[in-house]
Motif scaffolding. Structure first.
Motif, PDB file in Angstrom:
ATOM      1  N   CYS A  54       0.826  -1.213   0.000  1.00 22.83           N
ATOM      2  CA  CYS A  54       0.000   0.000   0.000  1.00 22.83           C
ATOM      3  C   CYS A  54       0.860   1.263   0.000  1.00 22.83           C
ATOM      4  N   SER A 118      -8.240  -8.325  -6.788  1.00 21.26           N
ATOM      5  CA  SER A 118      -8.337  -7.604  -5.516  1.00 21.26           C
ATOM      6  C   SER A 118      -7.047  -6.851  -5.202  1.00 21.26           C
ATOM      7  N   LEU A 121      -7.086  -3.753  -7.369  1.00 22.31           N
ATOM      8  CA  LEU A 121      -7.985  -2.742  -6.796  1.00 22.31           C
ATOM      9  C   LEU A 121      -7.360  -2.089  -5.563  1.00 22.31           C
ATOM     10  N   LEU A 122      -6.668  -2.883  -4.748  1.00 28.17           N
ATOM     11  CA  LEU A 122      -5.988  -2.337  -3.572  1.00 28.17           C
ATOM     12  C   LEU A 122      -4.923  -1.328  -3.998  1.00 28.17           C
ATOM     13  N   ALA A 125      -6.564   1.854  -5.371  1.00 30.33           N
ATOM     14  CA  ALA A 125      -7.158   2.679  -4.313  1.00 30.33           C
ATOM     15  C   ALA A 125      -6.096   3.576  -3.675  1.00 30.33           C
ATOM     16  N   PHE A 133     -11.399   3.440   0.605  1.00 27.23           N
ATOM     17  CA  PHE A 133     -11.632   2.355  -0.342  1.00 27.23           C
ATOM     18  C   PHE A 133     -10.516   1.312  -0.225  1.00 27.23           C
ATOM     19  N   GLY A 134      -9.285   1.777  -0.067  1.00 29.80           N
ATOM     20  CA  GLY A 134      -8.151   0.868   0.105  1.00 29.80           C
ATOM     21  C   GLY A 134      -8.278   0.016   1.349  1.00 29.80           C
ATOM     22  N   SER A 136     -11.017  -0.737   2.838  1.00 27.98           N
ATOM     23  CA  SER A 136     -12.145  -1.656   2.606  1.00 27.98           C
ATOM     24  C   SER A 136     -11.708  -2.857   1.771  1.00 27.98           C
ATOM     25  N   ILE A 137     -10.918  -2.613   0.728  1.00 30.17           N
ATOM     26  CA  ILE A 137     -10.407  -3.709  -0.107  1.00 30.17           C
ATOM     27  C   ILE A 137      -9.522  -4.620   0.734  1.00 30.17           C
ATOM     28  N   MET A 138      -8.715  -4.016   1.591  1.00 29.23           N
ATOM     29  CA  MET A 138      -7.843  -4.796   2.467  1.00 29.23           C
ATOM     30  C   MET A 138      -8.671  -5.743   3.341  1.00 29.23           C
ATOM     31  N   PHE A 140     -11.707  -6.790   2.669  1.00 26.85           N
ATOM     32  CA  PHE A 140     -12.306  -7.763   1.761  1.00 26.85           C
ATOM     33  C   PHE A 140     -11.337  -8.910   1.466  1.00 26.85           C
ATOM     34  N   ILE A 141     -10.065  -8.579   1.259  1.00 21.13           N
ATOM     35  CA  ILE A 141      -9.058  -9.601   0.968  1.00 21.13           C
ATOM     36  C   ILE A 141      -8.936 -10.576   2.140  1.00 21.13           C
TER      37      ILE A 141
END
Length: 187
Positions: A54, A118, A121-122, A125, A133-134, A136-138, A140-141
């Motif tokens: 990130c 994913s 997308l991370l 973001a 959003f980042g 949230s993706i984290m 989700f992963i």
């Protein structure tokens, strides 16, 4: 350093692809790597690589992103093979090996493509500096990894809950603190 970003990104991407093909075509190498992956230290360290991933996306460094992905791929065999392995860990990793070396149909390919999607997308973001959003993706992963593990590997998949949860918490805290600190420095 920016002028070396693209060549380094290409280099580490080629290294990762080469490692992937080495695992596909050399089952002895795959067995060697998974024997070391039974050491659960590799389970705890792998999620932590999301922090530099990130960071490099936030700094817009393709070299940093690709280097971090290479580290994620290789970290499964950084630690020595353990002398004893919990039965549930053994069962789960055997499921993963069977999954990777089994037949690949369209459904399995599409399901597996969720991983690079994913991560893309991370990276996007944080590249676009959309922290929420980042994060949230984290999440989700991590939830996706636990869900996939339990859904497909059954009870042995529960062995991933603690490493994934701790990794998520550490990543959320450090990424949030690091990026908000970086933003304050810019202002």
């Amino acid at each position: 350093m920016r002028k070396y970003d693209t060549p380094l990104a290409i280099f580490f991407t080629l290294c990762s692809i080469s490692l992937l093909f080495a695992f596909i075509f050399n089952h002895d190498l795959l067995d060697w790597a998974f024997a070391r992956h039974h050491n659960q230290l590799s389970w705890y360290i792998r999620p932590i690589f999301i922090i530099p991933f990130c960071f490099f996306a936030f700094k817009r460094s393709l070299a940093g992103i690709s280097f971090t992905l290479f580290c994620i791929f290789t970290s499964m065999f950084w630690f020595p093979e353990p002398t004893t392995v919990d039965t549930i860990v053994q069962e789960f990793l055997q499921y993963e090996v069977d999954y990777l070396t089994g037949d690949w149909g369209l459904g399995k390919i599409l399901l597996t493509l969720i991983v690079p999607l994913s991560l893309t997308l991370l990276a996007l973001a944080f590249w676009e500096r959309n922290i929420w959003f980042g994060l949230s993706i984290m999440a989700f992963i991590a939830v996706g990894k636990v869900g996939w593990s339990i859904l497909f590997a059954g009870d042995s998949g529960k062995s991933i809950i603690i490493p994934a949860t701790l990794g998520l918490i550490v990543c959320l805290v450090f990424v949030y603190l690091g990026i908000t600190r970086s933003k304050r420095r810019q202002n």
